[in-house]
Structure formats: C-alpha cells, structure tokens
Enzyme design. Structure first.
Site, PDB file in Angstrom:
ATOM      1  N   LYS A 165     -10.131   6.403  -5.825  1.00 30.75           N
ATOM      2  CA  LYS A 165      -9.616   5.974  -4.520  1.00 30.75           C
ATOM      3  C   LYS A 165     -10.509   6.570  -3.450  1.00 30.75           C
ATOM      4  O   LYS A 165     -11.060   7.657  -3.637  1.00 30.75           O
ATOM      5  CB  LYS A 165      -8.184   6.491  -4.323  1.00 30.75           C
ATOM      6  CG  LYS A 165      -7.397   5.684  -3.331  1.00 30.75           C
ATOM      7  CD  LYS A 165      -6.962   4.363  -3.938  1.00 30.75           C
ATOM      8  CE  LYS A 165      -6.022   3.594  -3.075  1.00 30.75           C
ATOM      9  NZ  LYS A 165      -5.434   2.465  -3.836  1.00 30.75           N
TER      10      LYS A 165
HETATM   11  P1  NAD Z   1      -1.954  -3.974   4.470  1.00 33.26           P
HETATM   12  O1  NAD Z   1      -2.687  -3.124   5.446  1.00 33.26           O
HETATM   13  O2  NAD Z   1      -2.379  -5.383   4.229  1.00 33.26           O
HETATM   14  O3  NAD Z   1      -0.381  -4.018   4.831  1.00 33.26           O
HETATM   15  C1  NAD Z   1       0.385  -2.885   5.073  1.00 33.26           C
HETATM   16  C2  NAD Z   1       1.637  -3.354   5.816  1.00 33.26           C
HETATM   17  O4  NAD Z   1       2.534  -2.258   5.987  1.00 33.26           O
HETATM   18  C3  NAD Z   1       1.345  -3.881   7.227  1.00 33.26           C
HETATM   19  O5  NAD Z   1       2.215  -4.972   7.494  1.00 33.26           O
HETATM   20  C4  NAD Z   1       1.706  -2.689   8.117  1.00 33.26           C
HETATM   21  O6  NAD Z   1       2.030  -3.079   9.445  1.00 33.26           O
HETATM   22  C5  NAD Z   1       2.890  -2.163   7.351  1.00 33.26           C
HETATM   23  N1  NAD Z   1       3.235  -0.774   7.634  1.00 33.26           N
HETATM   24  C6  NAD Z   1       2.415   0.297   7.779  1.00 33.26           C
HETATM   25  N2  NAD Z   1       3.140   1.404   8.026  1.00 33.26           N
HETATM   26  C7  NAD Z   1       4.433   1.016   8.046  1.00 33.26           C
HETATM   27  C8  NAD Z   1       5.660   1.683   8.236  1.00 33.26           C
HETATM   28  N3  NAD Z   1       5.707   2.997   8.484  1.00 33.26           N
HETATM   29  N4  NAD Z   1       6.805   0.963   8.144  1.00 33.26           N
HETATM   30  C9  NAD Z   1       6.767  -0.361   7.891  1.00 33.26           C
HETATM   31  N5  NAD Z   1       5.652  -1.052   7.705  1.00 33.26           N
HETATM   32  C10 NAD Z   1       4.503  -0.376   7.784  1.00 33.26           C
HETATM   33  O7  NAD Z   1      -1.967  -3.129   3.093  1.00 33.26           O
HETATM   34  P2  NAD Z   1      -1.638  -3.664   1.631  1.00 33.26           P
HETATM   35  O8  NAD Z   1      -2.924  -4.004   0.959  1.00 33.26           O
HETATM   36  O9  NAD Z   1      -0.541  -4.677   1.688  1.00 33.26           O
HETATM   37  O10 NAD Z   1      -1.136  -2.310   0.962  1.00 33.26           O
HETATM   38  C11 NAD Z   1       0.216  -1.867   1.100  1.00 33.26           C
HETATM   39  C12 NAD Z   1       0.492  -0.848   0.000  1.00 33.26           C
HETATM   40  O11 NAD Z   1       0.273  -1.456  -1.282  1.00 33.26           O
HETATM   41  C13 NAD Z   1      -0.401   0.412   0.019  1.00 33.26           C
HETATM   42  O12 NAD Z   1       0.360   1.496  -0.481  1.00 33.26           O
HETATM   43  C14 NAD Z   1      -1.488   0.065  -0.993  1.00 33.26           C
HETATM   44  O13 NAD Z   1      -2.089   1.218  -1.550  1.00 33.26           O
HETATM   45  C15 NAD Z   1      -0.668  -0.693  -2.027  1.00 33.26           C
HETATM   46  N6  NAD Z   1      -1.438  -1.582  -2.895  1.00 33.26           N
HETATM   47  C16 NAD Z   1      -2.207  -2.602  -2.401  1.00 33.26           C
HETATM   48  C17 NAD Z   1      -2.885  -3.430  -3.275  1.00 33.26           C
HETATM   49  C18 NAD Z   1      -3.681  -4.607  -2.792  1.00 33.26           C
HETATM   50  O14 NAD Z   1      -4.200  -5.349  -3.638  1.00 33.26           O
HETATM   51  N7  NAD Z   1      -3.789  -4.848  -1.498  1.00 33.26           N
HETATM   52  C19 NAD Z   1      -2.822  -3.208  -4.656  1.00 33.26           C
HETATM   53  C20 NAD Z   1      -2.023  -2.168  -5.147  1.00 33.26           C
HETATM   54  C21 NAD Z   1      -1.335  -1.361  -4.249  1.00 33.26           C
END
Ligand code: NAD
Length: 428
Positions: free
Chosen positions: A118
């Site tokens: 990461k």
């Molecule tokens: P992203 O940036 O596309 O979306 C994150 C979302 O969460 C946004 O809508 C943001 O406004 C919201 N957010 C942030 N802080 C917040 C809070 N305190 N309360 C409510 N909403 C909040 O990111 P993503 O890619 O969707 O990733 C989200 C999570 O999923 C992370 O933990 C990431 O590590 C995990 N993840 C992502 C992927 C992927 O393929 N994108 C894969 C596995 C895990």
C-alpha cells in the site's frame, strides 16, 4: 528468532500507529486458530520493506511544496506485491503498513499470486489542480522506480486516485524503460491496457458477496433495506448494484453528509448527480442526515464504503442493521467486532468483501502480460467464481470453529501464506 514480546517493540518501530497495531492485533488473534508456528507468525508481523520519499512539486502559483510519500511492501513470498495508492491528508507510514498487511491476507485468501502493498502521498488532493496532481504523481512514481516493477510491485487506484493517476504512473515508468509497460499498474484506462469491468469490480464484488451471504442466511436480497456510507468508487457502484438487484437503498452518504428516504432513494439519479457535481452536498433527494446518524439507521444491510474506523466501541451498541458489510478497509474496530459478535450481527469482512478490486486487477495484469484481452462477461463470471469460492471457505471455516467471519477470512488467508513461507524457508 525472538519471542513476540521481545521482538514487538512497537514504540520503536517507524510504522507504529493505532491502525497498524489493530492489524497486528487481528493477526495475533488469528494465529492460534490458524495453528501456524510462532516463528512463521513472527516474520509476518512486519512489512518486508517500508519506503518514505519526499516529493517536490511545482504548484500552479509557482511555489514549490514538498509532500511526504510512502510505499509499504508487506510480503513477496508468493509473488509481486500489489496494492493501491491513496492521496489523503491523513496518510502515514503506519496506515500503509496496516493496509499492506491486510492486502497480503486478501490476496492469499483469494489465492492470487501476490503479496500485499500500500502507498500514498500525504496531501489535500481536492485542493490541487489536475496539473499539480499530474506533477505529484509523476515525481512520486520516479521516486519509487527502484522498488516497483511488473514482477516486483504493482500499484492500483485507492482513495482520491483514479484511472488518470494510473495512466500517469504507467507513462512515467514506461518512459524510463523505453517501451510501453502496461502491467506496471492496474485500474488504468482501457485504451492503454486497462481491463473492462475493473472500474466496477470492487463495488460489484461487494454485492456478489452480500448476495451469497443472503443465500446462506435465507434472506431474499431484493427484499432488503440497505444503507451505504461512502458514495465513491466502491459505495457508488455497490449502491447501483443493490438497486439493480431490487434491494431498496434508503440512505447514502459522502464526506459532505448523507441523504435518507425510508421509501428508497433513486440511486441512478444520485449517481449521476455525484458524477456531475463531484459530491452529494447540494442535492435535494430525501432528507439530509449526518454520517453519524446514517450509521445508526434502522436497516437490514449497512455497507461501509468510505474509510477506516467508522464503527467503534461507542457506536457499535447503537447499530440497528442486521448485517454489516465492509466495502472499505478497516472500518470496524476490534472492540466493535466483539460487540457485534455478542449482538449476533454478522460482519462481512473487508479482506473478503472488497476483494473484487484486486481480483480483477489480477485479471488485468494477466491480460497485459499475455497481450490477450477478455470480455466483460468472461471477467464478471471469473470474478463471481473466485469470490464465491473464497466466501464458501470463509463461511464454512467460521461455522466449523464458531468464530467471526473476519476470523474465518484471516485464518484462511494467513494459512495460505504461511504454508508458502514454510515451503520456501527464511533466506539465507
Ligand atoms: P473514493 O475516494 O472513490 O470514495 C470514498 C467515498 O467516501 C467518497 O464518496 C467520500 O466523499 C466518502 N467519504 C470520505 N470520508 C467520509 C466520511 N468520514 N464519511 C462518509 N463518507 C466519507 O474511494 P474508494 O475507492 O471508493 O475507496 C473507499 C474505501 O474502499 C477505502 O477504504 C479503500 O481503501 C477501499 N477499497 C477500494 C477499492 C477500489 O477498488 N477502489 C478496493 C478495495 C478497497
């Protein structure tokens, strides 16, 4: 090898943070259940390599700002390391170390030939222009050149990074090699070797796992009321998939707050709104609620798809969902896990539930290496088969040992990687 209390002088370790301690504490709980040797466990408590770089960036104003950047590679036992890059004001070495460790268990649980990594840059990505983000990404990639490569360490998007970020990373790496190297990153645009379905893979995978869990519990997915925290890549797509399968999505939120309508929200319109305006802030669907209120709404399925540390000892007793689904990494604390187990609320754990992203990333890497590309239907079917296989192993193990699904997932993942470590031995 030293025993754990002597070796784990956390206070002196650069990556020591609450999140890293939480990842190690989860691992320590799983070790006796997994039945692995202590000296094997000791190796796996630490990341193999942790890199800190400083990234000078020329801002649009002409000023130069230096940002801290990190890349942690937890385990290269079964293959290259793999993991996302996030741009966020709170990124630390310890956060990356915890997330890298979880990536190792996730990859081994899914039986992908990768270890976990990461990385990220501590910055305010939303306050930066596209030009500033491009210069930041290219310089960060240059700083990482000695430790990344298609057989060494492969990046992917994470919080606030996207296909464009991956395209800049791929271009920067390729320019140093003198030819196109699409397999250096995953989650890139299709025009440069990206995979169809990668963009939707994590959110769609979350709902594949939810659907499998509903089957085991005897619930009809189409009759469930769902609440989704986070409306980005994972939460936005998961909301669309839930809606498409007939479930009612009664509340969603992003960092600006939430929207709630007990009769169900029009998810496709909200998705379009967020895409157009960048957030849900000024949309007028349903009633406005805070993120804290959203977590405690009465519902059947609560999907956590924002960030880590959302359900903790304080709010766990007030959760009214019948099932919790971890789309984000690390959203439930250890204390909350214990409360939810006590209350009989199943938690579909992150390393299983959001593994759709890394699984389709693996498909993307394989396609890039072979220069042979698959169709969307082929990829969706292969993803469903991989997730279902992992889900069944986790569910059966948890039932057999009377432990949480998280423990089942950790034990299944940790066993795979320890077996590989024992086969290889410790060099020299
Ligand atoms: P992203 O940036 O596309 O979306 C994150 C979302 O969460 C946004 O809508 C943001 O406004 C919201 N957010 C942030 N802080 C917040 C809070 N305190 N309360 C409510 N909403 C909040 O990111 P993503 O890619 O969707 O990733 C989200 C999570 O999923 C992370 O933990 C990431 O590590 C995990 N993840 C992502 C992927 C992927 O393929 N994108 C894969 C596995 C895990």
């Amino acid at each position: 090898m030293a025993s754990p209390p002597e070796a784990l002088a956390h206070a002196q370790l650069e990556w020591d943070t609450p999140l890293y301690r939480m990842a190690v504490a989860q691992f320590d709980q799983a070790v006796p259940v997994a039945g692995i040797a202590e000296d094997t466990a000791e190796r796996l408590r630490y990341p193999e390599r942790s890199t800190i770089v400083s990234i000078p960036v020329r801002m649009d104003s002409g000023r130069r700002v230096v940002f801290p950047g990190y890349r942690v590679q937890h385990s290269s036992i079964t293959g290259p390391t793999k993991g996302g890059i996030r741009y966020d004001a709170d990124v630390t070495l310890g956060e990356c170390a915890a997330l890298a460790m979880w990536m190792t268990w996730k990859c081994s649980l899914l039986r992908l030939p990768y270890g976990g990594a990461k990385g990220g840059v501590r910055c305010d990505p939303h306050g930066m222009s596209p030009g500033e983000l491009e210069r930041l990404t290219r310089r960060f990639t240059s700083e990482l050149l000695p430790i990344i490569g298609p057989q060494e360490d492969i990046a992917a998007p994470d919080m606030a990074t996207n296909e464009q970020t991956m395209a800049w990373m791929m271009d920067t790496y390729s320019m140093q090699r003198g030819y196109a190297v699409p397999e250096i990153v995953t989650g890139k645009p299709i025009s440069i070797g990206g995979s169809v379905f990668r963009h939707e893979a994590t959110g769609a995978g979350v709902v594949m796992v939810v659907s499998r869990a509903c089957d085991r519990l005897g619930w009809a997915l189409a009759e469930q009321r769902c609440v989704v925290q986070g409306f980005g890549n994972v939460g936005g797509i998961a909301s669309l998939e839930l809606h498409a399968r007939g479930a009612s999505v009664t509340a969603v939120s992003d960092v600006s707050g939430g929207r709630h309508s007990p009769d169900g929200l029009d998810v496709p319109s909200l998705f379009e709104y967020a895409r157009e305006h960048g957030s849900l802030e000024n949309c007028d669907a349903g009633e406005r609620i805070s993120n804290d209120e959203l977590l405690e709404l009465e519902c059947d399925i609560l999907v956590l798809a924002a960030r880590e540390d959302q359900i903790n000892a304080e709010n766990a007793p007030h959760i009214q969902a019948r099932m919790i689904v971890e789309g984000a990494n690390g959203p439930t604390s250890l204390e909350a896990d214990a409360v939810l187990w006590e209350r009989g609320i199943p938690v579909l754990p992150d390393i299983l539930t959001n593994a759709g992203g890394v699984t389709v990333s693996y498909f993307e890497w394989v396609q890039d290496l072979g220069r042979l590309f698959w169709t969307r239907d082929e990829i969706r079917a292969k993803l469903e088969a991989k997730l279902s296989d992992a889900f069944d192993r986790v569910w059966d193990l948890a039932e057999e040992r009377n432990v949480t699904l998280r423990m089942g997932a950790l034990v299944a993942g940790i066993r795979e990687v320890s077996e590989a470590l024992e086969a290889r031995g410790i060099f020299p």
